[in-house]
Write a protein that holds these residues in place. Structure first.
Motif, PDB file in Angstrom:
ATOM      1  N   ASP A  49       1.818   2.812  14.475  1.00  7.84           N
ATOM      2  CA  ASP A  49       2.394   2.381  13.208  1.00  7.84           C
ATOM      3  C   ASP A  49       3.315   3.477  12.681  1.00  7.84           C
ATOM      4  O   ASP A  49       2.894   4.623  12.544  1.00  7.84           O
ATOM      5  N   TYR A  50       4.557   3.118  12.401  1.00  6.35           N
ATOM      6  CA  TYR A  50       5.500   4.059  11.792  1.00  6.35           C
ATOM      7  C   TYR A  50       5.608   3.690  10.317  1.00  6.35           C
ATOM      8  O   TYR A  50       6.259   2.712   9.965  1.00  6.35           O
ATOM      9  N   SER A  51       4.931   4.463   9.462  1.00  9.02           N
ATOM     10  CA  SER A  51       4.908   4.191   8.028  1.00  9.02           C
ATOM     11  C   SER A  51       5.627   5.309   7.284  1.00  9.02           C
ATOM     12  O   SER A  51       5.333   6.477   7.475  1.00  9.02           O
ATOM     13  N   VAL A  52       6.556   4.896   6.420  1.00 14.08           N
ATOM     14  CA  VAL A  52       7.311   5.848   5.608  1.00 14.08           C
ATOM     15  C   VAL A  52       7.145   5.435   4.154  1.00 14.08           C
ATOM     16  O   VAL A  52       7.519   4.333   3.772  1.00 14.08           O
ATOM     17  N   LEU A  53       6.543   6.312   3.370  1.00 10.46           N
ATOM     18  CA  LEU A  53       6.383   6.047   1.946  1.00 10.46           C
ATOM     19  C   LEU A  53       7.697   6.311   1.214  1.00 10.46           C
ATOM     20  O   LEU A  53       8.179   5.469   0.471  1.00 10.46           O
ATOM     21  N   ASP A  80       8.329  -4.308   8.052  1.00 10.47           N
ATOM     22  CA  ASP A  80       7.713  -4.670   6.778  1.00 10.47           C
ATOM     23  C   ASP A  80       8.196  -3.623   5.784  1.00 10.47           C
ATOM     24  O   ASP A  80       7.660  -2.523   5.725  1.00 10.47           O
ATOM     25  N   ALA A  81       9.230  -3.965   5.029  1.00  2.49           N
ATOM     26  CA  ALA A  81       9.905  -2.963   4.208  1.00  2.49           C
ATOM     27  C   ALA A  81      10.094  -3.456   2.782  1.00  2.49           C
ATOM     28  O   ALA A  81      10.290  -4.636   2.540  1.00  2.49           O
ATOM     29  N   PRO A 139       0.829  -1.213   0.000  1.00  2.00           N
ATOM     30  CA  PRO A 139       0.000   0.000   0.000  1.00  2.00           C
ATOM     31  C   PRO A 139       0.861   1.260   0.000  1.00  2.00           C
ATOM     32  O   PRO A 139       1.874   1.328   0.691  1.00  2.00           O
ATOM     33  N   LEU A 140       0.455   2.218  -0.780  1.00  2.00           N
ATOM     34  CA  LEU A 140       1.175   3.480  -0.860  1.00  2.00           C
ATOM     35  C   LEU A 140       0.620   4.427   0.204  1.00  2.00           C
ATOM     36  O   LEU A 140      -0.259   5.237  -0.057  1.00  2.00           O
ATOM     37  N   ARG A 141       1.135   4.290   1.414  1.00  2.00           N
ATOM     38  CA  ARG A 141       0.710   5.143   2.517  1.00  2.00           C
ATOM     39  C   ARG A 141       1.914   5.431   3.391  1.00  2.00           C
ATOM     40  O   ARG A 141       2.899   4.713   3.373  1.00  2.00           O
ATOM     41  N   GLY A 142       1.820   6.494   4.150  1.00  2.00           N
ATOM     42  CA  GLY A 142       2.906   6.852   5.052  1.00  2.00           C
ATOM     43  C   GLY A 142       3.424   8.238   4.760  1.00  2.00           C
ATOM     44  O   GLY A 142       2.988   8.922   3.846  1.00  2.00           O
ATOM     45  N   ASN A 153       6.771   0.218   8.836  1.00  2.00           N
ATOM     46  CA  ASN A 153       6.445  -0.102   7.455  1.00  2.00           C
ATOM     47  C   ASN A 153       7.067   0.960   6.563  1.00  2.00           C
ATOM     48  O   ASN A 153       6.875   2.146   6.801  1.00  2.00           O
ATOM     49  N   MET A 154       7.802   0.514   5.557  1.00  2.00           N
ATOM     50  CA  MET A 154       8.442   1.485   4.673  1.00  2.00           C
ATOM     51  C   MET A 154       8.403   0.999   3.235  1.00  2.00           C
ATOM     52  O   MET A 154       8.511  -0.187   2.969  1.00  2.00           O
ATOM     53  N   ALA A 155       8.231   1.960   2.322  1.00  2.00           N
ATOM     54  CA  ALA A 155       8.246   1.646   0.897  1.00  2.00           C
ATOM     55  C   ALA A 155       9.657   1.873   0.358  1.00  2.00           C
ATOM     56  O   ALA A 155      10.357   0.932   0.016  1.00  2.00           O
ATOM     57  N   VAL A 156      10.083   3.131   0.291  1.00  2.00           N
ATOM     58  CA  VAL A 156      11.436   3.477  -0.142  1.00  2.00           C
ATOM     59  C   VAL A 156      11.966   4.463   0.879  1.00  2.00           C
ATOM     60  O   VAL A 156      11.612   5.642   0.854  1.00  2.00           O
ATOM     61  N   ALA A 157      12.794   3.982   1.800  1.00  2.00           N
ATOM     62  CA  ALA A 157      13.175   4.846   2.913  1.00  2.00           C
ATOM     63  C   ALA A 157      14.423   4.350   3.612  1.00  2.00           C
ATOM     64  O   ALA A 157      14.883   3.232   3.394  1.00  2.00           O
ATOM     65  N   ASP A 158      14.941   5.233   4.468  1.00  5.51           N
ATOM     66  CA  ASP A 158      16.016   4.910   5.390  1.00  5.51           C
ATOM     67  C   ASP A 158      15.472   5.104   6.796  1.00  5.51           C
ATOM     68  O   ASP A 158      14.955   6.176   7.121  1.00  5.51           O
TER      69      ASP A 158
END
Length: 192
Positions: free
Chosen positions: A66-70, A153-154, A45-48, A94-99
């Motif tokens: 929840d710590y979410s980083v898009l 979850d990355a 999912p594209l959220r954060g 939860n991260m999509a493209v992140a550090d």
């Protein structure tokens, strides 16, 4: 969503083949096809949040569910966090493209579990890089009564976990080092 666009364009082309004047739909299909292919590769999912964020929670009530980083970076500084005795704190990250960087104090056991599709993880100096990385690791002694569990979850990026002394302990150590240095300098001038 993109599949619906492709289906509608395809139906428009079929109808246009019988009734004509639907050539412009070819261009729409050409533009939509690469977008549909890219959208098919994204299975999260594209959220954060987007951008950089530095957080230093001190109590359990300051923690997020929840710590979410898009896209971007997240730094969680837990060196001043009040870990209660026999308490386990869980951080879902939860991260999509992140550090993501997480700093924890000494005296807290840390469990890292979850997965990273592609990137690198530094778990208190132990570094792993690659694709489809899965984790279920613990760092700390068996006698520790405080525990931090990081559920990861990355997709893509880097995750770094560091251990520091409590900030007040670090300040005390620096103060003791300064006193020792000034005492050594004082003794040196007395000898001269």
């Amino acid at each position: 969503m993109m599949a619906c666009v492709i289906i509608i364009v395809g139906l428009g082309l079929v109808v246009g083949a019988f009734w004509g004047r639907a050539r412009w739909l070819v261009f729409v299909g050409i533009v939509a096809l690469p977008l549909a292919l890219v959208a098919n590769l994204i299975d999260f999912p594209l959220r954060g949040q987007v951008g950089g964020n530095y957080l230093a929670p001190r109590r359990a009530s300051d923690l997020s569910d929840d710590y979410s980083v898009l896209a971007g970076s997240l730094t969680l500084d837990l060196t001043e966090f009040d870990f209660n005795s026999r308490e386990s704190i869980t951080l879902p990250v939860n991260m999509a493209v992140a550090d993501v960087t997480i700093s924890v104090p000494r005296g807290v056991g840390v469990t890292l579990r979850g997965h990273l599709e592609a990137g690198q993880v530094s778990f208190f100096g132990a570094r792993r890089e690659g694709v489809d990385l899965r984790f279920d690791e613990f760092d700390g002694g068996p006698d520790l009564e405080r525990e931090l569990v990081v559920d990861l979850d990355a997709q893509y990026g880097s995750v770094n976990l560091y251990r520091f002394g409590l900030a007040r302990d670090l300040r005390a150590e620096r103060g003791a080092a300064r006193q020792k240095e000034s005492g050594a300098a004082k003794q040196k001038t007395e000898k001269d």
